[in-house]
Design an enzyme around this catalytic site. Sequence first.
Site, PDB file in Angstrom:
ATOM      1  N   GLU A   4      -5.501  -1.504  -2.837  1.00  0.00           N
ATOM      2  CA  GLU A   4      -4.751  -2.212  -1.806  1.00  0.00           C
ATOM      3  C   GLU A   4      -4.309  -3.562  -2.343  1.00  0.00           C
ATOM      4  O   GLU A   4      -5.117  -4.311  -2.881  1.00  0.00           O
ATOM      5  CB  GLU A   4      -5.628  -2.423  -0.566  1.00  0.00           C
ATOM      6  N   ASP A  34      -1.020  -3.654   1.649  1.00  0.00           N
ATOM      7  CA  ASP A  34      -1.910  -4.041   2.746  1.00  0.00           C
ATOM      8  C   ASP A  34      -1.286  -5.147   3.591  1.00  0.00           C
ATOM      9  O   ASP A  34      -0.506  -5.957   3.094  1.00  0.00           O
ATOM     10  CB  ASP A  34      -3.237  -4.511   2.154  1.00  0.00           C
ATOM     11  N   GLU A  91      -4.289  -0.402  10.653  1.00  0.00           N
ATOM     12  CA  GLU A  91      -5.585  -1.085  10.562  1.00  0.00           C
ATOM     13  C   GLU A  91      -5.974  -1.618  11.943  1.00  0.00           C
ATOM     14  O   GLU A  91      -5.114  -1.858  12.787  1.00  0.00           O
ATOM     15  CB  GLU A  91      -5.500  -2.272   9.607  1.00  0.00           C
TER      16      GLU A  91
END
Length: 144
Positions: A4, A34, A91
């Site tokens: 990431e 990310d 996320e």
Amino acid sequence: MELEVTEDILLEDDERALATFLRVQKLGVQIAFDDFGTGYASLTYLKKFPINRLKIDKSFVHELRAGSNDAAIVICTVTLANLLGLSVIAEGVEDATSIDLLRGMGCEEGQGFYFAPALPAAEFARRFLQETAAHSTEAAEVAA
């Protein structure tokens, strides 16, 4: 395996980053962007760099509800990722309502406390790696 990276590392020396990404991918490592959408990077980076996955930042997921600005950003990000042939993961998923909304927006992957809390490495190994090894041993004994 997946690495990431955040878009801020691309701002310094993008030619060096590109060379590094290509070397890493030759090793079979996937690269995920990310916290997508929270930094200063240009959409041009999605064309230039060999990215495999976009990770929708939790700040867009926490306030997610139908018709919100965050919902519009998530829908656009999922659509963009799909059109570019990238996978996408949200996320900060903390409840079933978020899962339902994300699925309705085309996002099929998520991570967050709803699925499991963050764990120290030793606890993760105890819970998941040893259990997997035990199940593999049991399966091998049954097959024998």
